[in-house]
Design a protein around this motif. Structure first.
Motif, PDB file in Angstrom:
ATOM      1  N   PRO A  18      29.793  27.283   0.855  1.00 40.03           N
ATOM      2  CA  PRO A  18      30.735  26.259   0.424  1.00 40.03           C
ATOM      3  C   PRO A  18      29.982  24.683   0.475  1.00 40.03           C
ATOM      4  O   PRO A  18      29.097  24.728   1.327  1.00 40.03           O
ATOM      5  CB  PRO A  18      31.773  26.405   1.529  1.00 40.03           C
ATOM      6  N   PHE A  19      30.682  23.985  -0.451  1.00 41.17           N
ATOM      7  CA  PHE A  19      30.116  22.507  -0.487  1.00 41.17           C
ATOM      8  C   PHE A  19      30.612  21.804   0.810  1.00 41.17           C
ATOM      9  O   PHE A  19      31.910  22.403   1.261  1.00 41.17           O
ATOM     10  CB  PHE A  19      30.727  21.787  -1.633  1.00 41.17           C
ATOM     11  N   VAL A  20      29.936  21.004   1.449  1.00 41.95           N
ATOM     12  CA  VAL A  20      30.190  20.215   2.490  1.00 41.95           C
ATOM     13  C   VAL A  20      30.453  18.655   2.354  1.00 41.95           C
ATOM     14  O   VAL A  20      29.230  18.339   2.035  1.00 41.95           O
ATOM     15  CB  VAL A  20      29.912  20.575   3.883  1.00 41.95           C
ATOM     16  N   ALA A  21      31.592  17.852   2.296  1.00 39.11           N
ATOM     17  CA  ALA A  21      31.260  16.555   1.978  1.00 39.11           C
ATOM     18  C   ALA A  21      30.595  16.001   3.383  1.00 39.11           C
ATOM     19  O   ALA A  21      31.010  16.076   4.223  1.00 39.11           O
ATOM     20  CB  ALA A  21      32.763  15.872   1.739  1.00 39.11           C
ATOM     21  N   ASN A  22      29.729  14.919   2.912  1.00 41.44           N
ATOM     22  CA  ASN A  22      29.221  14.150   3.768  1.00 41.44           C
ATOM     23  C   ASN A  22      30.113  12.928   3.972  1.00 41.44           C
ATOM     24  O   ASN A  22      30.210  12.141   3.163  1.00 41.44           O
ATOM     25  CB  ASN A  22      27.855  13.663   3.457  1.00 41.44           C
ATOM     26  N   PRO A  23      30.855  12.658   5.135  1.00 42.03           N
ATOM     27  CA  PRO A  23      31.761  11.520   5.355  1.00 42.03           C
ATOM     28  C   PRO A  23      31.216  10.294   5.168  1.00 42.03           C
ATOM     29  O   PRO A  23      32.123   9.514   4.888  1.00 42.03           O
ATOM     30  CB  PRO A  23      32.395  12.117   6.819  1.00 42.03           C
ATOM     31  N   ASP A  24      30.045  10.214   5.644  1.00 35.75           N
ATOM     32  CA  ASP A  24      29.429   8.746   5.364  1.00 35.75           C
ATOM     33  C   ASP A  24      29.399   8.218   3.812  1.00 35.75           C
ATOM     34  O   ASP A  24      29.495   7.037   3.554  1.00 35.75           O
ATOM     35  CB  ASP A  24      28.100   8.718   5.923  1.00 35.75           C
ATOM     36  N   GLU A  25      29.450   9.229   3.081  1.00 36.85           N
ATOM     37  CA  GLU A  25      29.353   9.021   1.388  1.00 36.85           C
ATOM     38  C   GLU A  25      30.652   9.581   0.674  1.00 36.85           C
ATOM     39  O   GLU A  25      30.894   9.054  -0.640  1.00 36.85           O
ATOM     40  CB  GLU A  25      28.019   9.530   0.882  1.00 36.85           C
TER      41      GLU A  25
END
Length: 209
Positions: A137-144
């Motif tokens: 699964p894709f994982v969002a980088n919370p910094d971006e």
């Protein structure tokens, strides 16, 4: 049109190599030149990722984090500015996608390129089109990235899914841009314009209008 047939058509119509011209953007609705056109444009690349999900592909979009200094909260394709050490547009687009949603580069098969798009903010963008077979699964980088979502490729085909909107940013003159609605999302601005370019150049024919 079956997905395999459509993907074959897409690959056939794409450029084999990135365009090296400073194209004004074939879907800038009002034709307004960049605000700082006298300066060298900022080179960047985005990934138009066709995620293979069963019989139909899905186009990957991200929603940028609200705390970013530039383009906060906007919907975009994965991608960003060319950095020192990037050898080409593919490297830039895939590096950014890996940073933003943890996309493994081995899961990507590059099909080709759309013509360069010169935005109203003077970004010279190379759109890289590729299929994606994600092994995780894709994982969002919370910094971006605040979130990400996928739009079924057939949703982007009908011309009546694209509308024109007017907006004013700061002291700029009024401008027009495209808007695409999908569920509770509104895709507009540069991303909608590049999506429209993708549709018109490689997804459809005159008979589809």
């Amino acid at each position: 049109m079956q997905d395999e047939t459509l993907l074959a058509q897409i690959k056939h119509r794409l450029l084999d190599q990135p365009d090296d011209s400073q194209d004004i953007g074939c879907h800038k609705v009002d034709g307004v030149p960049p605000l700082n056109a006298a300066r060298e444009p900022k080179h960047s690349a985005v990934l138009i990722g066709l995620v293979e999900r069963g019989p139909l592909s899905q186009v990957l979009y991200i929603e940028r984090s609200s705390h970013l200094r530039a383009h906060a909260g906007q919907i975009a394709f994965p991608g960003g500015r060319v950095e020192e050490g990037d050898t080409d547009a593919v490297m830039t687009a895939l590096r950014e996608a890996e940073e933003e949603v943890d996309l493994h580069q081995d899961d990507v098969d590059v099909l080709g390129f759309l013509p360069n798009y010169l935005s109203g903010t003077n970004y010279l963008i190379t759109p890289v089109v590729a299929t994606i077979k994600p092994r995780k699964p894709f994982v969002a980088n919370p910094d971006e990235v605040a979130s990400f979502f996928e739009v079924p490729l057939p949703h982007l085909l009908p011309a009546n899914h694209y509308s024109k909107i007017r907006f004013v940013r700061g002291d700029e003159a009024q401008r027009e841009t495209w808007r695409i609605d999908y569920e509770d999302r509104a895709i507009w601005g540069i991303t909608a314009s590049m999506t429209r370019m993708f549709r018109d150049l490689v997804l459809t024919s005159k008979e589809d209008e």
